[in-house]
Structure formats: C-alpha cells, structure tokens
Design a protein around this motif. Structure first.
Motif, mmCIF file in Angstrom:
data_model
loop_
_atom_site.group_PDB
_atom_site.id
_atom_site.type_symbol
_atom_site.label_atom_id
_atom_site.label_comp_id
_atom_site.label_asym_id
_atom_site.label_seq_id
_atom_site.Cartn_x
_atom_site.Cartn_y
_atom_site.Cartn_z
ATOM 1 N N LEU A 176 -4.219 0.209 11.317
ATOM 2 C CA LEU A 176 -3.188 0.409 12.245
ATOM 3 C C LEU A 176 -2.351 1.351 11.880
ATOM 4 O O LEU A 176 -1.526 1.800 13.022
ATOM 5 C CB LEU A 176 -3.542 -0.804 13.107
ATOM 6 N N GLY A 177 -2.062 1.228 10.431
ATOM 7 C CA GLY A 177 -0.721 2.033 10.543
ATOM 8 C C GLY A 177 -0.965 3.186 9.343
ATOM 9 O O GLY A 177 -0.063 3.686 9.300
ATOM 10 N N ARG A 178 -1.805 3.087 9.886
ATOM 11 C CA ARG A 178 -1.918 5.325 9.166
ATOM 12 C C ARG A 178 -0.724 6.487 8.908
ATOM 13 O O ARG A 178 -0.246 6.171 8.896
ATOM 14 C CB ARG A 178 -3.892 5.156 9.567
ATOM 15 N N ARG A 179 -1.161 6.539 10.394
ATOM 16 C CA ARG A 179 0.105 7.277 10.738
ATOM 17 C C ARG A 179 1.229 6.636 10.941
ATOM 18 O O ARG A 179 2.453 7.558 10.267
ATOM 19 C CB ARG A 179 0.481 7.004 12.770
ATOM 20 N N ILE B 18 -12.164 6.629 3.005
ATOM 21 C CA ILE B 18 -12.438 6.113 3.716
ATOM 22 C C ILE B 18 -11.195 4.766 2.961
ATOM 23 O O ILE B 18 -10.874 3.919 2.828
ATOM 24 C CB ILE B 18 -13.847 5.427 3.452
ATOM 25 N N PRO B 19 -9.706 5.652 2.558
ATOM 26 C CA PRO B 19 -9.016 4.580 2.135
ATOM 27 C C PRO B 19 -8.200 3.632 2.707
ATOM 28 O O PRO B 19 -7.461 2.376 3.325
ATOM 29 C CB PRO B 19 -7.703 5.500 1.310
ATOM 30 N N THR C 249 0.836 -1.265 0.127
ATOM 31 C CA THR C 249 -0.125 0.227 0.092
ATOM 32 C C THR C 249 1.090 1.171 -0.005
ATOM 33 O O THR C 249 0.528 2.479 -0.703
ATOM 34 C CB THR C 249 -1.140 0.273 1.027
ATOM 35 N N THR C 250 1.585 1.454 0.879
ATOM 36 C CA THR C 250 2.513 2.275 1.078
ATOM 37 C C THR C 250 3.409 2.388 -0.673
ATOM 38 O O THR C 250 3.295 3.441 -0.879
ATOM 39 C CB THR C 250 3.606 2.226 2.354
ATOM 40 N N ALA C 251 4.341 1.557 -0.878
ATOM 41 C CA ALA C 251 4.630 1.529 -2.209
ATOM 42 C C ALA C 251 4.155 2.165 -3.144
ATOM 43 O O ALA C 251 4.674 2.720 -3.814
ATOM 44 C CB ALA C 251 5.955 -0.028 -2.103
ATOM 45 N N HIS C 252 3.411 1.542 -3.140
ATOM 46 C CA HIS C 252 1.878 1.515 -4.597
ATOM 47 C C HIS C 252 1.918 3.666 -4.253
ATOM 48 O O HIS C 252 1.068 4.079 -5.468
ATOM 49 C CB HIS C 252 1.217 0.712 -4.823
#
Ligand code: HEM
Length: 214
Positions: free
Chosen positions: A151-154, A141-142, A11-14
């Motif tokens: 949980l990893g949003r921050r 709402i991604p 999710t982060t990389a893309h």
C-alpha cells in the motif's frame, strides 16, 4: 499494523542505503544520475515540487534497479484460497503443470525472478537504464502484485525520489577508503559493501560511505 509500520520504515531506509552503496560502487552511473538531476532542476523555477517528481525518471530507474538487486522482502508467503494449478516453463522450453490444492503454502521467492536471465540481461549487473525503456513488468515484484500488494509504494517512491534527488544534487557519494581493504578487487568490494542479513527485511551489514559536498 505495527509490523507494517516497521516494515514501511525499514524497507525505505535499507533501500536508500543500498542505493547509495551502489552509486558509490558505480561512479559512472552516479555521474549520469547527477547530470540528469542537474538538467531537470535547471528547467524548474526553484525547488522541485510534488508535481515535478515524475520528471526525475533517472532517480526512479536507479531505485528500481536497486530494488531488483536487493529486494527488501525476499520471500512473500501466501496461502492459496482455492484449488488451482501452476504452469512453469522448463529450461528446455517445455511446460510442466502442477496441481495446487486450496490451503497450500506458496512462497514467492523474489530474487529468483529478479535475477532470472530469461527476463533480465546480465542480471548481476547494476544497470539502471534497463528501467528507462520497455521492461518486463511481471518479472519485477519488490512490492508484490495483486490485491494485497504494498500500500505504501507511491509513498515510498515519492519520499525516496525526493531524498535521493536532493542528496545527489548536493553530495558526491564514495566508498570510504580503509587501509585494511586496500588492493581488494571490484568483486570483493561489491560483496563487502552490499553484504546483508535476512532480518524482517534485507538488512545491510556495514556500508562505510563518504558524502562529499559538490
Ligand atoms: C522500498 C519500500 C517498500 C517495499 C519494497 C515494500 C514491500 C512490501 C511487500 C512485499 C508487501 C507484501 C505484499 C503481499 O503480501 O503480497 C508489502 C505490504 C504492505 N506495505 Fe510495503 N513496502 C515498502 C514500503 C512501504 C511503506 C513506506 C509503507 C507505508 C507508508 C508500506 C505499507 C505497506 C502495507 C500497509 C502493506 C500491507 C498491504 C496489504 O496487506 O493489503 N510499505 N510491502
């Protein structure tokens, strides 16, 4: 746990990949982001620290707009834990209420909300500034919402802002010019550069970019 490790990484990389692609496609937005970053950086003593992250508001706005247009998780599956109802507003403004019994599979279609013109003006346009003022929180709402939201949003927002900010402060991002695509319209170029596959997460297909030292 394994699936979330992959999901957190992909999710982060893309998202970073789509962000760079959109900044290359919209050079004026990139210039605006660069000028904002330069302004914040010049007011700091040296490199930005964790506490300075909240000052890079334009970087977060660019990320949110990317996540609105290309949410990494397009469908969020849920199963209702108890009998309930869902009320929807029709095109004519009238309301319809559906019964939803316990145990029903409900799929939340994220782009359906993110591209809804009821909440977003010109929803197909890349306009990071829409996230600088007041914006419709419930229509974004991604990371999902509620007790089981990401949980990893921050973590993502901190890591992502650091990477985006440092990179844009040093490099100008451009779409690589390739002879076979000379003469394409902006719409064709946008569709080519932002094309994606639906894997575990929204996966860019091919994003040829050039990073030029500023
Ligand atoms: C752009 C980045 C990210 C997006 C868009 C995203 C999106 C999501 C979504 C949609 C869910 C499902 C929530 C639900 O079922 O209602 C989720 C769950 C989760 N995410 Fe993320 N995520 C991202 C980054 C990360 C990162 C970097 C980590 C870890 C460092 C992470 C860890 C988790 C975990 C542990 C869950 C499960 C939460 C639970 O079931 O209680 N995510 N994420």
């Amino acid at each position: 746990m394994f699936i979330f490790l992959i999901a957190g990484h992909e999710t982060t990389a893309h998202t970073l990949c789509f962000t760079f692609a959109l900044l290359a496609l919209y050079p004026d937005e990139q210039e605006g982001l660069y000028q904002h970053i330069k302004g914040v950086m010049s007011s700091l003593n040296g490199m930005p620290a964790y506490e300075d992250m909240s000052r890079f508001t334009q970087s977060l706005a660019v990320f949110y707009e990317t996540l609105r247009l290309f949410p990494p998780v397009m469908n969020i599956p849920k199963i209702t834990a108890q009998d309930t109802t869902l009320t929807v507003t029709n095109v004519d403004g009238g309301k319809t209420t559906f019964p939803v019994p316990s145990g029903t599979a409900v799929n939340i279609h994220v782009p359906g909300l993110h591209y809804n013109p009821r909440y977003w003006k010109e929803p197909h346009k890349f306009m990071p500034e829409r996230f600088l003022g007041d914006w419709p929180k419930d229509a974004f709402i991604p990371f999902s919402q509620g007790a089981r939201a990401c949980l990893g949003r921050r973590f993502f927002e901190t890591e992502g802002i650091a990477i985006l900010t440092m990179l844009v402060s040093k490099y100008k991002i451009e779409v690589k010019e390739e002879p076979e695509f000379a003469g394409e319209t902006f719409e064709e170029r946008y569709a080519r550069i932002t094309a994606f596959d639906q894997g575990l997460t929204t996966t860019p297909v091919r994003v040829p970019l050039v990073f030029k030292r500023r």
